[in-house]
Design an enzyme around this catalytic site. Structure first.
Site, short mmCIF file in Angstrom:
data_model
loop_
_atom_site.label_atom_id
_atom_site.label_comp_id
_atom_site.label_asym_id
_atom_site.label_seq_id
_atom_site.Cartn_x
_atom_site.Cartn_y
_atom_site.Cartn_z
CE LYS A 100 31.10 -16.53 -1.29
NZ LYS A 100 31.72 -17.78 -0.93
CG HIS B 250 -1.92 -1.06 1.24
ND1 HIS B 250 -3.13 -0.95 0.62
CD2 HIS B 250 -1.89 -2.31 1.78
CE1 HIS B 250 -3.82 -2.06 0.78
NE2 HIS B 250 -3.08 -2.91 1.48
CE LYS C 57 20.53 -3.08 -1.07
NZ LYS C 57 21.53 -2.05 -0.91
#
Length: 159
Positions: A126, A60, A109
């Site tokens: 890594k 939302h 992300k």
């Protein structure tokens, strides 16, 4: 309406509610049914998604007085491994080729190609050196374990 590639396995509970928003390539192993299919979910080939992984594709508008619904979707490219109980948030729209999301990672992300990420929030720890090209065996994904064992046993005798 889903598109599922050959030799891909997924839970029956996910298959029953799969819709046009789900596209999965070949030779992939999906071990969770906690995938939000209100937006497009594209999963590549030779992908492993572990047990208890949750993938959210919608949210939302939190700063809106009207709390509008937001639909995003996600693309998970070939040779990605998302380990047990990772949590993929709607702000992640792409997990690129060969990336690994560690068990329990909270992915907020996009993940770049060959990155290994872990933590809450997940960060790159890594870079992966190679993908699991020899790990995904079509006969095993097709649930033909006994045939695979028999074939392997016969190969050992030949050598």
């Amino acid at each position: 309406g889903a598109i599922i590639g050959e030799n891909t396995v997924l839970p029956l509970s996910l298959a029953k509610r799969a819709n046009k928003n789900l596209v999965i390539g070949k030779n992939s192993s999906i071990q969770t049914d906690l995938i939000d299919l209100r937006a497009k979910v594209i999963i590549g080939s030779n992908v492993i998604i572990g047990s208890g992984v949750e993938i959210l594709t919608c949210s939302h508008a939190i700063d809106s007085p009207d709390w509008e619904f937001k639909s995003y979707g996600i693309t998970i490219e070939d040779y990605v491994w998302i380990a047990t109980r990772a949590f993929i948030l709607p702000s992640c729209r792409s997990i690129a080729y060969g990336a690994v999301c560690a068990a329990g990672a909270v992915v907020a992300k996009d993940v770049e190609s060959m990155n290994v990420i872990s933590g809450n929030p997940a960060i790159t720890i890594k870079d992966r050196k190679q993908v699991h090209a020899n790990l995904v065996v079509s006969s095993l994904l097709g649930a033909d374990l006994m045939i695979y064992k028999e074939t392997f046993k016969d190969r050992k005798k030949i050598k």
